[in-house]
Design an enzyme around this catalytic site. Sequence first.
Site, PDB file in Angstrom:
ATOM      1  CG  ASP A  31     -44.037  22.321 121.865  1.00 24.05           C
ATOM      2  OD1 ASP A  31     -44.940  21.562 121.445  1.00 24.05           O
ATOM      3  OD2 ASP A  31     -43.017  21.918 122.435  1.00 24.05           O
ATOM      4  CE1 TYR A  34     -52.236  22.654 123.833  1.00 16.14           C
ATOM      5  CE2 TYR A  34     -50.751  23.804 125.330  1.00 16.14           C
ATOM      6  CZ  TYR A  34     -51.846  22.980 125.119  1.00 16.14           C
ATOM      7  OH  TYR A  34     -52.544  22.484 126.200  1.00 16.14           O
ATOM      8  CG  ASP A  35     -46.404  27.757 124.430  1.00 14.27           C
ATOM      9  OD1 ASP A  35     -45.181  27.919 124.468  1.00 14.27           O
ATOM     10  OD2 ASP A  35     -46.971  26.734 124.855  1.00 14.27           O
ATOM     11  CB  SER A  80     -32.264   3.200 115.759  1.00 14.27           C
ATOM     12  OG  SER A  80     -31.771   3.176 114.459  1.00 14.27           O
ATOM     13  CG  LEU A  81     -31.597  -1.942 118.417  1.00 16.75           C
ATOM     14  CD1 LEU A  81     -32.494  -2.624 119.440  1.00 16.75           C
ATOM     15  CD2 LEU A  81     -30.256  -2.669 118.328  1.00 16.75           C
ATOM     16  CD  GLU A 112     -30.779  -6.405 126.920  1.00 13.86           C
ATOM     17  OE1 GLU A 112     -30.170  -6.813 127.912  1.00 13.86           O
ATOM     18  OE2 GLU A 112     -30.573  -5.302 126.401  1.00 13.86           O
ATOM     19  CE  LYS A 114     -36.562  -2.417 119.610  1.00 13.63           C
ATOM     20  NZ  LYS A 114     -37.692  -1.490 119.629  1.00 13.63           N
ATOM     21  CG  ASP A 116     -43.395  -0.215 122.784  1.00 14.53           C
ATOM     22  OD1 ASP A 116     -42.627   0.634 122.288  1.00 14.53           O
ATOM     23  OD2 ASP A 116     -44.551  -0.402 122.390  1.00 14.53           O
ATOM     24  NE  ARG A 135     -32.393   6.340 119.300  1.00 21.58           N
ATOM     25  CZ  ARG A 135     -32.712   6.705 118.069  1.00 21.58           C
ATOM     26  NH1 ARG A 135     -33.737   7.513 117.883  1.00 21.58           N
ATOM     27  NH2 ARG A 135     -32.025   6.288 117.038  1.00 21.58           N
ATOM     28  CD  GLU A 172     -36.582   1.851 125.672  1.00 20.98           C
ATOM     29  OE1 GLU A 172     -35.358   2.042 125.478  1.00 20.98           O
ATOM     30  OE2 GLU A 172     -37.440   2.019 124.794  1.00 20.98           O
ATOM     31  CE1 TYR A 224     -30.863   0.366 125.825  1.00 22.02           C
ATOM     32  CE2 TYR A 224     -32.876  -0.281 126.970  1.00 22.02           C
ATOM     33  CZ  TYR A 224     -32.220   0.520 126.061  1.00 22.02           C
ATOM     34  OH  TYR A 224     -32.916   1.471 125.371  1.00 22.02           O
ATOM     35  CE  LYS A 313     -40.425  -4.238 115.534  1.00 22.38           C
ATOM     36  NZ  LYS A 313     -40.413  -3.197 116.548  1.00 22.38           N
ATOM     37  CB  CYS A 407     -81.079  -7.418 133.093  1.00 27.97           C
ATOM     38  SG  CYS A 407     -79.884  -8.626 133.686  1.00 27.97           S
ATOM     39  CB  CYS A 410     -82.814 -10.751 136.404  1.00 29.19           C
ATOM     40  SG  CYS A 410     -82.489  -8.984 136.339  1.00 29.19           S
ATOM     41  CB  CYS A 425     -79.099  -5.261 135.462  1.00 29.42           C
ATOM     42  SG  CYS A 425     -80.162  -6.207 136.566  1.00 29.42           S
ATOM     43  CB  CYS A 430     -79.454  -9.281 138.799  1.00 30.35           C
ATOM     44  SG  CYS A 430     -78.853  -9.912 137.227  1.00 30.35           S
TER      45      CYS A 430
HETATM   46  S1  IVH Z   1     -29.927  -1.463 122.794  1.00 34.52           S
HETATM   47  C1  IVH Z   1     -27.062   0.025 119.852  1.00 34.52           C
HETATM   48  N1  IVH Z   1     -31.605  -2.827 124.281  1.00 34.52           N
HETATM   49  O1  IVH Z   1     -35.122   0.212 121.112  1.00 34.52           O
HETATM   50  C2  IVH Z   1     -28.055  -0.526 120.785  1.00 34.52           C
HETATM   51  N2  IVH Z   1     -32.451  -0.990 123.032  1.00 34.52           N
HETATM   52  O2  IVH Z   1     -35.166   0.345 118.200  1.00 34.52           O
HETATM   53  C3  IVH Z   1     -29.263   0.297 120.875  1.00 34.52           C
HETATM   54  N3  IVH Z   1     -34.844  -0.560 123.336  1.00 34.52           N
HETATM   55  O3  IVH Z   1     -33.552   3.319 120.816  1.00 34.52           O
HETATM   56  C4  IVH Z   1     -30.100   0.081 122.010  1.00 34.52           C
HETATM   57  N4  IVH Z   1     -35.193  -2.196 124.756  1.00 34.52           N
HETATM   58  O4  IVH Z   1     -34.789   2.865 123.020  1.00 34.52           O
HETATM   59  C5  IVH Z   1     -31.449  -1.798 123.430  1.00 34.52           C
HETATM   60  N5  IVH Z   1     -32.981  -4.085 125.654  1.00 34.52           N
HETATM   61  C6  IVH Z   1     -32.826  -3.072 124.808  1.00 34.52           C
HETATM   62  C7  IVH Z   1     -33.885  -2.242 124.430  1.00 34.52           C
HETATM   63  C8  IVH Z   1     -33.664  -1.205 123.520  1.00 34.52           C
HETATM   64  C9  IVH Z   1     -35.746  -1.193 124.105  1.00 34.52           C
HETATM   65  C10 IVH Z   1     -35.120   0.605 122.450  1.00 34.52           C
HETATM   66  C11 IVH Z   1     -34.117   1.727 122.547  1.00 34.52           C
HETATM   67  C12 IVH Z   1     -33.655   1.959 121.146  1.00 34.52           C
HETATM   68  C13 IVH Z   1     -34.705   1.293 120.332  1.00 34.52           C
HETATM   69  C14 IVH Z   1     -34.148   0.843 119.006  1.00 34.52           C
END
Ligand code: IVH
Length: 668
Positions: A31, A34-35, A80-81, A112, A114, A116, A135, A172, A224, A313, A407, A410, A425, A430
């Site tokens: 950054d 860039y500045d 994270s997951l 539920e 996930k 993006d 995060r 999210e 969530y 996934k 075209c 026509c 066209c 046409c």
């Molecule tokens: S639960 C310990 N629920 O996925 C539980 N995360 O890959 C952690 N995300 O950093 C989060 N939808 O930003 C949860 N329904 C959902 C989600 C979700 C998207 C994101 C979240 C997390 C990332 C992990």
Amino acid sequence: MDVKKEIEELRREILRHNALYYGEDDPEISDSEYDALMRRLKELEDSRPDLITPDSPTQKVGAAPLEKFDKRPHRQAMLSLGNAMNEEEAGEFDARARKRMETEGPIEYVAEPKIDGLGINLVYESGRLAWAATRGDGEVGEDVTENVKTIREVPRSLAGGSPPPLAEVRGEIYMPISSFRDLNQSRELAGEPLFANPRNAAAGSLRQLDSRITAGRNLGLFAYQLGAVEGGPSLETQFDLLRVLEGWGFPINPLARLCRDLEAVTAYYREMVEKRDGLDYEVDGVVVKVNRLDWQRSLGERSREPRWAVAIKFPPRQKTTIIKDITVNVGRTGALTPAAELEPVEVGGVTVKRATLHNQDEIDRKDLRIGDKVLIQRAGDVIPEVVKFIDDGEHGRRPSYLLPRFCPACGTEAVRPEGEAVLRCINVNCPAQAKERIIHFTSRNAMNVDGLGEKLAARLYDEDIVKGVADLYRLDLETLAGLERMAEKSASNLLEALDRSKDVTLARFLFALGIRRVGEHVASLLAEAFGTLEAVMDASEAELLNIEGIGPEVARSARDFFQRPETRDLIGELLKLGVRPREAEPRVKIASAFSGKSVVLTGSLESMTRAEAGARIVEMGGKASSSISKKTDLVIAGKEAGSKLEKARKLGVKVIGETEFIKMLEEK
Ligand code: IVH
């Protein structure tokens, strides 16, 4: 080096970094580097104002942050997951959890989508939103409080009374796919770099130093999880937790579901694979969480991933295939759009046979040729596209592909207007364009006429029954039922659908007309701003331009369209045949000292934040912009107003202070 050259070089460099930062979320420089580039460019432009051009990065909103965000440690880490790549791995996750819990019976889960987007930590102190952070690395995030406050779906205070002293609410932030498309469309018109996907667009919108930019982007939230909570409600399950969040006023994903066992989770996952394309937000999998919170605690975590939750996934959306042929379609505005005819391949649960190639420039840029092996992808419900040519080094390639000069429908010679990427066209008669206009007019988001598909529209046109959209309302049972392979029941259903379609909102009607550059979003802006069809038809270019969200090219295109005698005839006919566009509720706009004015805020105000001031100006019909140009009508200078103030003075723009600004706000 001479100044002009240096300025040009700096601009090119900065624009390239903008593209990396915004388009790819993958900057090449820090950054501060860039500045430094930006500062040098400003310095040079200040010394030579005659060299300032409107497309200089100094003149544009959406530049990268000029300072870093403050850091905010999270009370409880944001984990994270772990990923399960398929149903089998989801089974292994379940087996591990049951073993650890030493249970024979099934485990209950909450499943539920996930989303993006970007994880966010919203911290409420005594029920008030105190701050919000991204995060980050899971321990420490970036403070984006001011920006988050511009998101309508984030409650400023918790609903329901007796809030806990402290609550970290996790969720999210995302950008709806429809808003992402609108945003990119307007960026394309403005010559700004495009965002690669909704996630990058959401990230770029949230990580802005100027919260007015965030305010102008449509961001949504799904909550969530809870992080640290002091003195909150006592909760037993994940599902109750969602209900509590809902009660506090947070949007909860309506697709979240309690699943009694692994089998129910698998069924849910399959359902979501089917559903994902119909959603207005990107979903990249399903998150599965053990429902009992005491079990979540006993399962704990391992290397920053909970043992009580997993992401399953979705199948990848990219595959390789072969371009068998390139065909050209003529759209309703005459645009010749090339498409790749592909060796059919299954991508993310759908068989793909074609992908759009957009235009000649796109084909050249990716150097795509008939016979090539290519990588294709589907993103959201977006039409499949070719990502790139894959050189396997095995096959010789055909010569480069060139769009036809005439075209294909026509035979009229196609033209490519100066500065445009599209070959067109321009024959108003046409047949391909006429058919496409009919199909567009009746489509679901336009007049919504059920039962008139592409094939039937083409047939009605070819048999000289429907030559223009007005003819649709002249159809009768005899003609329709007399068509080969047309059952009387479907004929009468179609007539009923046509009759129903006459009662239509003004926005849909405007969209249905198929005006160039007027998509659904612009159509609803027009309807809201003018209220009646007559008012839209009579609007001058300046009045159109006055609408927030409508730029010069759109204004010109709409004005040209409504001025044409054919348009006036067509609309007259449609009204005579009983089409009744409903008057729209005009947006309440207060005529004020700010109406139609472009206002720039600089420095800090004592009585409100800049975001609040910006919002007040917009409410009162003005436009809050972040950079000063000759078009600026008014500059409001707060404390420590710097270079912008100087520039305003140089350009002779009116400048007022905070006291006068407050007076103007009160004068409404
Ligand atoms: S639960 C310990 N629920 O996925 C539980 N995360 O890959 C952690 N995300 O950093 C989060 N939808 O930003 C949860 N329904 C959902 C989600 C979700 C998207 C994101 C979240 C997390 C990332 C992990």
